[in-house]
Design an enzyme around this catalytic site. Structure first.
Site, PDB file in Angstrom:
ATOM      1  N   ARG A  87       0.858  -1.187   0.000  1.00 18.29           N
ATOM      2  CA  ARG A  87       0.000   0.000   0.000  1.00 18.29           C
ATOM      3  C   ARG A  87       0.899   1.243   0.000  1.00 18.29           C
ATOM      4  O   ARG A  87       1.618   1.483   0.970  1.00 18.29           O
ATOM      5  CB  ARG A  87      -0.886  -0.020   1.250  1.00 18.29           C
ATOM      6  CG  ARG A  87      -1.709   1.219   1.441  1.00 18.29           C
ATOM      7  CD  ARG A  87      -2.615   1.090   2.672  1.00 18.29           C
ATOM      8  NE  ARG A  87      -3.411   2.280   2.815  1.00 18.29           N
ATOM      9  CZ  ARG A  87      -3.214   3.201   3.754  1.00 18.29           C
ATOM     10  NH1 ARG A  87      -2.279   3.058   4.668  1.00 18.29           N
ATOM     11  NH2 ARG A  87      -3.981   4.272   3.798  1.00 18.29           N
ATOM     12  N   HIS A 131      -2.775  10.979   0.657  1.00 20.48           N
ATOM     13  CA  HIS A 131      -2.262  10.770   2.004  1.00 20.48           C
ATOM     14  C   HIS A 131      -1.650  12.101   2.447  1.00 20.48           C
ATOM     15  O   HIS A 131      -0.459  12.217   2.679  1.00 20.48           O
ATOM     16  CB  HIS A 131      -1.245   9.622   2.026  1.00 20.48           C
ATOM     17  CG  HIS A 131      -0.969   9.056   3.388  1.00 20.48           C
ATOM     18  ND1 HIS A 131      -1.107   7.713   3.687  1.00 20.48           N
ATOM     19  CD2 HIS A 131      -0.559   9.636   4.539  1.00 20.48           C
ATOM     20  CE1 HIS A 131      -0.765   7.505   4.943  1.00 20.48           C
ATOM     21  NE2 HIS A 131      -0.425   8.670   5.490  1.00 20.48           N
ATOM     22  N   GLU A 176      -7.194   8.488   6.061  1.00 15.44           N
ATOM     23  CA  GLU A 176      -7.444   9.192   7.327  1.00 15.44           C
ATOM     24  C   GLU A 176      -7.922  10.624   7.119  1.00 15.44           C
ATOM     25  O   GLU A 176      -7.254  11.577   7.548  1.00 15.44           O
ATOM     26  CB  GLU A 176      -6.188   9.179   8.209  1.00 15.44           C
ATOM     27  CG  GLU A 176      -5.703   7.788   8.554  1.00 15.44           C
ATOM     28  CD  GLU A 176      -4.554   7.782   9.555  1.00 15.44           C
ATOM     29  OE1 GLU A 176      -4.128   8.869   9.999  1.00 15.44           O
ATOM     30  OE2 GLU A 176      -4.076   6.694   9.886  1.00 15.44           O
ATOM     31  N   ASN A 305      -7.351   2.050   9.994  1.00 16.28           N
ATOM     32  CA  ASN A 305      -6.035   2.243  10.607  1.00 16.28           C
ATOM     33  C   ASN A 305      -6.235   2.303  12.114  1.00 16.28           C
ATOM     34  O   ASN A 305      -7.019   3.110  12.616  1.00 16.28           O
ATOM     35  CB  ASN A 305      -5.404   3.567  10.142  1.00 16.28           C
ATOM     36  CG  ASN A 305      -5.052   3.541   8.664  1.00 16.28           C
ATOM     37  OD1 ASN A 305      -5.210   2.508   8.002  1.00 16.28           O
ATOM     38  ND2 ASN A 305      -4.581   4.658   8.146  1.00 16.28           N
ATOM     39  N   TYR A 307      -4.199   2.160  15.996  1.00 16.27           N
ATOM     40  CA  TYR A 307      -2.967   2.151  16.792  1.00 16.27           C
ATOM     41  C   TYR A 307      -3.235   1.972  18.284  1.00 16.27           C
ATOM     42  O   TYR A 307      -2.547   1.230  18.955  1.00 16.27           O
ATOM     43  CB  TYR A 307      -2.167   3.444  16.557  1.00 16.27           C
ATOM     44  CG  TYR A 307      -1.595   3.490  15.157  1.00 16.27           C
ATOM     45  CD1 TYR A 307      -0.354   2.954  14.874  1.00 16.27           C
ATOM     46  CD2 TYR A 307      -2.342   4.014  14.107  1.00 16.27           C
ATOM     47  CE1 TYR A 307       0.155   2.945  13.584  1.00 16.27           C
ATOM     48  CE2 TYR A 307      -1.849   4.009  12.799  1.00 16.27           C
ATOM     49  CZ  TYR A 307      -0.598   3.468  12.551  1.00 16.27           C
ATOM     50  OH  TYR A 307      -0.096   3.448  11.271  1.00 16.27           O
ATOM     51  N   GLU A 371      -3.538   0.016   8.240  1.00 14.60           N
ATOM     52  CA  GLU A 371      -2.356   0.407   9.018  1.00 14.60           C
ATOM     53  C   GLU A 371      -2.483  -0.137  10.424  1.00 14.60           C
ATOM     54  O   GLU A 371      -3.544  -0.056  11.035  1.00 14.60           O
ATOM     55  CB  GLU A 371      -2.203   1.931   9.143  1.00 14.60           C
ATOM     56  CG  GLU A 371      -1.704   2.619   7.914  1.00 14.60           C
ATOM     57  CD  GLU A 371      -1.524   4.125   8.130  1.00 14.60           C
ATOM     58  OE1 GLU A 371      -1.260   4.563   9.272  1.00 14.60           O
ATOM     59  OE2 GLU A 371      -1.673   4.855   7.141  1.00 14.60           O
TER      60      GLU A 371
HETATM   61  O1  IFM Z   1       2.625   7.813   9.988  1.00 11.95           O
HETATM   62  C1  IFM Z   1       1.245   7.838  10.152  1.00 11.95           C
HETATM   63  C2  IFM Z   1       0.545   7.632   8.828  1.00 11.95           C
HETATM   64  O2  IFM Z   1       0.941   8.560   7.885  1.00 11.95           O
HETATM   65  C3  IFM Z   1      -0.939   7.754   9.020  1.00 11.95           C
HETATM   66  N1  IFM Z   1      -1.415   6.910  10.072  1.00 11.95           N
HETATM   67  C4  IFM Z   1      -0.717   6.963  11.328  1.00 11.95           C
HETATM   68  C5  IFM Z   1       0.777   6.786  11.107  1.00 11.95           C
HETATM   69  C6  IFM Z   1       1.524   6.837  12.455  1.00 11.95           C
HETATM   70  O3  IFM Z   1       1.302   8.063  13.074  1.00 11.95           O
END
Ligand code: IFM
Length: 466
Positions: A87, A131, A176, A305, A307, A371
């Protein structure tokens, strides 16, 4: 046969579906460099990163991981790891520098070469159109708070469909949009650095519109062949307690963090509670007849995405906020547990919660983790090795959560690890390393971290071993 081709002969204990896609992800501004080469002009991130104090150490993406010149080497790295899908994002200012008019062939050629190289290596290209690197000229003309930017984006989508549509299987319109709208135009910690709640809500709507128009353009240009997607950084919001006020705080963040995109895109409507919550900011009269129908143009999958989770309670928070008024009613609390170098809590249950919710809320929509990953303070030891056990533990926990979600009925088709390479981490510059490949930014030398070898092993086994 490469060093990493020594495939294990044991099968995984937690096995993923045979067709599961095992990817890595990157983004143009974070890795390409070559910021002024072959006709590329500045994006909002080139401009923003030059404003003193906006990016740590004054770092810019001018050189980044020099991927523009090292693309073949980077594809070869993925090939050695057994990556099935890659990706990447296309830099709009590289292919249509002013955001208008004809494309620059040299810019297109770079992506043609990249896609050819991937296909030759047996890696499936997954292209993201946006992006975060808006051509600066479009920002100067008003940026995403202006409807015209969405029209420009649809034209750019058409250029890319003609250039690469015969070889790119999956197109992601936006990455995002929450960050681009609310961090870019609300709190101002991302480019272009504006701090207006109204601008952020207008931008969010125009992202939905841009997504819908681009999806229509892609489907029309590539009938039957384009798989069109959208990637959202959905917030796994948890109320701090069962108190009604805390639950309402979570509802507010879910509205302005998640449903501001999910409802227009999948249901063709704006959330009623969001309209009420933001009434002091806007009456949303910038939404025109037919816009929500466009935004809800059917797509083929949703990218997520993830985290870390977000814990909220009733209260308020200070300072420039991305929350478009919700900050007067909500406070953010630290989630317990270990943290990454970003100070983000490690909590894989949040990913499971999100996937279970989407399984229930969006039946029939295939999901892809576009992500997931973690930054740690990695370094090459005297023998040149990069040991990153915390990242391996993070990835293992999150893949276990994905596996559990699949077993519980979530239709998750793939996982893209963020990120292939250490790179420019936006306002943190080069101080945060997310890669499974270490990059020495002085020499551009690439070194597999232990996590890269671990991921190669997972891919080879088709899942996780005990
Ligand atoms: O690096 C970023 C990415 O560009 C978008 N999603 C979160 C990642 C980590 O912060």
């Amino acid at each position: 046969m490469t060093a990493l081709d020594a495939r294990p002969d044991t099968r995984a204990n937690l096995r993923f579906p045979d067709a599961f896609r095992w990817g890595t992800a990157t983004a143009a501004y974070q890795i390409e460099g070559a910021a002024a080469e072959d006709g590329r002009t500045p994006s909002i991130w080139d401009t923003f990163s030059r404003v003193p104090g906006k990016v740590r150490n004054g770092d810019t993406g001018d050189i980044a991981a020099d991927h523009y010149h090292r693309m073949r080497e980077d594809v070869a790295l993925m090939s050695r790891l057994g990556i099935t899908d890659y990706r990447f994002s296309i830099a709009w200012p590289r292919v249509q520098p002013t955001g208008r008019g004809p494309a620059v062939q040299k810019g297109l050629d770079f992506y043609r070469r990249l896609v050819d190289e991937l296909l030759t290596a047996g890696i499936r290209p997954v292209a993201t159109l946006y992006h975060w690197d808006l051509p600066q000229e479009l920002e100067d003309a008003g940026g995403w708070p202006q409807r015209e930017t969405a029209r420009r984006f649809a034209e750019y989508a058409g250029i890319m469909a003609s250039a690469l549509g015969d070889r790119v299987a999956t197109w992601t319109t936006l990455n995002e949009p929450w960050c681009a709208a609310f961090l870019g135009y609300g709190s101002g910690v991302h480019a272009p650095g504006r701090t207006s709640a109204l601008a952020s809500l207008r931008a969010a709507h125009h992202f939905n519109l841009a997504h819908g128009w681009a999806a229509q353009v892609l489907h029309a240009a590539l009938p039957g062949s384009a798989e069109v997607s959208l990637t959202l950084n959905l917030h796994a919001v948890r109320p701090h307690s069962d108190a009604a006020a805390d639950i309402d705080a979570a509802r507010r963040i879910d509205a302005v963090g998640n449903r501001v995109f999910l409802d227009p895109v999948f249901h063709g409507r704006l959330p009623e509670d969001l309209l009420t919550d933001t009434a002091s900011v806007t009456d949303w009269s910038f939404v025109q007849d037919g816009d929500l129908e466009v935004a809800s143009t059917p797509i083929d999958s949703l990218g997520i995405n993830y985290y870390s989770p977000t814990v909220v309670a009733a209260g308020s928070c200070e300072g420039p906020s991305p929350w478009a008024g919700a900050e007067e009613h909500v406070q953010f609390l630290p989630a317990p547990g270990p943290r990454t170098a970003m100070d983000w809590p490690v909590d894989a249950d949040g990913l499971y919660e999100l996937l279970a919710r989407l399984r229930d809320d969006l039946p029939g929509v295939p999901l892809v983790i576009t992500e997931n990953g973690a930054a740690y303070d990695d370094y090459a030891d005297p023998s040149g090795e990069v040991h990153d056990p915390e990242r391996v533990a993070y990835l293992r926990a999150h893949l276990t959560a994905v596996h559990r979600a699949i077993e519980d009925g979530a239709d998750v088709r793939g996982y893209f690890l963020w990120s292939l390479l250490d790179n420019f981490e936006w306002a943190y510059g080069y101080s945060k390393r997310f890669g499974i490949v270490h990059v020495d930014f002085a020499t551009q030398r690439r070194t597999f971290k232990d996590s890269a070898r671990w991921y190669a092993d997972v891919i080879a086994r088709g899942g996780l071993s005990a």
